[in-house]
Design a protein around this motif. Sequence first.
Motif, PDB file in Angstrom:
ATOM      1  N   MET A   1      46.853 -56.906  75.521  1.00 29.60           N
ATOM      2  CA  MET A   1      47.561 -55.977  74.670  1.00 29.60           C
ATOM      3  C   MET A   1      48.323 -54.959  75.523  1.00 29.60           C
ATOM      4  N   HIS A   2      47.686 -54.553  76.611  1.00 28.81           N
ATOM      5  CA  HIS A   2      48.320 -53.577  77.490  1.00 28.81           C
ATOM      6  C   HIS A   2      49.627 -54.132  78.073  1.00 28.81           C
ATOM      7  N   ARG A   3      49.582 -55.390  78.515  1.00 31.80           N
ATOM      8  CA  ARG A   3      50.760 -56.015  79.119  1.00 31.80           C
ATOM      9  C   ARG A   3      51.889 -56.179  78.104  1.00 31.80           C
ATOM     10  N   VAL A   4      51.554 -56.586  76.890  1.00 27.07           N
ATOM     11  CA  VAL A   4      52.564 -56.741  75.839  1.00 27.07           C
ATOM     12  C   VAL A   4      53.181 -55.387  75.517  1.00 27.07           C
ATOM     13  N   ALA A   5      52.338 -54.373  75.384  1.00 28.18           N
ATOM     14  CA  ALA A   5      52.838 -53.027  75.089  1.00 28.18           C
ATOM     15  C   ALA A   5      53.806 -52.560  76.176  1.00 28.18           C
ATOM     16  N   ALA A   6      53.450 -52.814  77.426  1.00 28.55           N
ATOM     17  CA  ALA A   6      54.320 -52.407  78.539  1.00 28.55           C
ATOM     18  C   ALA A   6      55.663 -53.113  78.468  1.00 28.55           C
ATOM     19  N   GLN A   7      55.642 -54.401  78.154  1.00 23.99           N
ATOM     20  CA  GLN A   7      56.899 -55.149  78.069  1.00 23.99           C
ATOM     21  C   GLN A   7      57.769 -54.673  76.907  1.00 23.99           C
ATOM     22  N   LYS A  12      49.843 -49.020  74.227  1.00 26.32           N
ATOM     23  CA  LYS A  12      48.941 -50.042  73.686  1.00 26.32           C
ATOM     24  C   LYS A  12      48.516 -49.679  72.269  1.00 26.32           C
ATOM     25  N   MET A  13      48.237 -48.427  72.046  1.00 28.20           N
ATOM     26  CA  MET A  13      47.798 -47.987  70.719  1.00 28.20           C
ATOM     27  C   MET A  13      48.902 -48.175  69.679  1.00 28.20           C
ATOM     28  N   ALA A  14      50.158 -48.092  70.100  1.00 30.32           N
ATOM     29  CA  ALA A  14      51.261 -48.285  69.150  1.00 30.32           C
ATOM     30  C   ALA A  14      51.275 -49.718  68.605  1.00 30.32           C
ATOM     31  N   LEU A  15      50.836 -50.673  69.410  1.00 25.69           N
ATOM     32  CA  LEU A  15      50.788 -52.065  68.938  1.00 25.69           C
ATOM     33  C   LEU A  15      49.837 -52.217  67.756  1.00 25.69           C
ATOM     34  N   TYR A  16      48.791 -51.415  67.738  1.00 22.92           N
ATOM     35  CA  TYR A  16      47.797 -51.532  66.672  1.00 22.92           C
ATOM     36  C   TYR A  16      48.323 -51.079  65.316  1.00 22.92           C
ATOM     37  N   ARG A  17      49.510 -50.494  65.282  1.00 27.25           N
ATOM     38  CA  ARG A  17      50.160 -50.201  63.992  1.00 27.25           C
ATOM     39  C   ARG A  17      50.661 -51.484  63.351  1.00 27.25           C
ATOM     40  N   TYR A  18      50.870 -52.506  64.181  1.00 24.31           N
ATOM     41  CA  TYR A  18      51.460 -53.758  63.697  1.00 24.31           C
ATOM     42  C   TYR A  18      50.466 -54.911  63.628  1.00 24.31           C
TER      43      TYR A  18
END
Length: 189
Positions: A1-7, A12-18
Amino acid sequence: MHRVAAQLGVTKMALYRYVPGKAELVALMVETAIGPYPPVKVRHSGWREQLEEWAGQLFDVFRRHPWALDATVGPRIMGPAELSWLEHAVSALDGTGLSGAERMDAAALLVGHVRGITQQARATGPAGNPEAQLGALLGDLMQAHGERFPALTAALTSAARSHGQDQAWEFGLQRILDGLAALIDRRVR
C-alpha cells in the motif's frame, strides 16, 4: 500500500478512502487488467471449441499481465470482470451432463494448464522456447549420463527431430479436452 501511495503521490492513509486494504486493491488491479471476458467474435457450436478459445484468450491475458499470475492464486476477492471469465468456461459445459462441481473443476483444470504454460514462458523470456531450452539442457546431461536414463534419452532424441518445437500448450490443452469429452460421452450413454 505504501508503494502504491507513493506512486500516486498520496499518503498511504489516503488510499484507505478508496479501498479498505491490500486485498481489495489487488482485486481492483486484476479487474482492470484482465477485464471482462471479451465478446465472442465467432459463435462456436460446441463446448470444446468454446473452451479452446477461452483458454487461448486467458493465455493471452496472462502473457500481457504476468503479475496477474501471482495475484490470482488462492481464495481472494473476485470482481465481476474476473467472474465473467469463469462464467464463460462453466457455461460452455452446459448441457454436457457434467455436474456443476465437475464444470467448475474443468475450468480450474484449464486455468492450471494456462497458468503452468504461461509461467514456463515467463521464465524463459520473450524470445525463449521452454521446450527447446529444456531439451538443450537435458541433451547435455544425456550425453554424459544417457545410459542411465534410456527412456528419457529416446524421448529427447525424438523431440529434437521436431527442432525443439514448443508443443506443450496444444498437447496439454487437447489432452484435457479429450478427457472431458470421454467423461461427457460416458454421461450421455
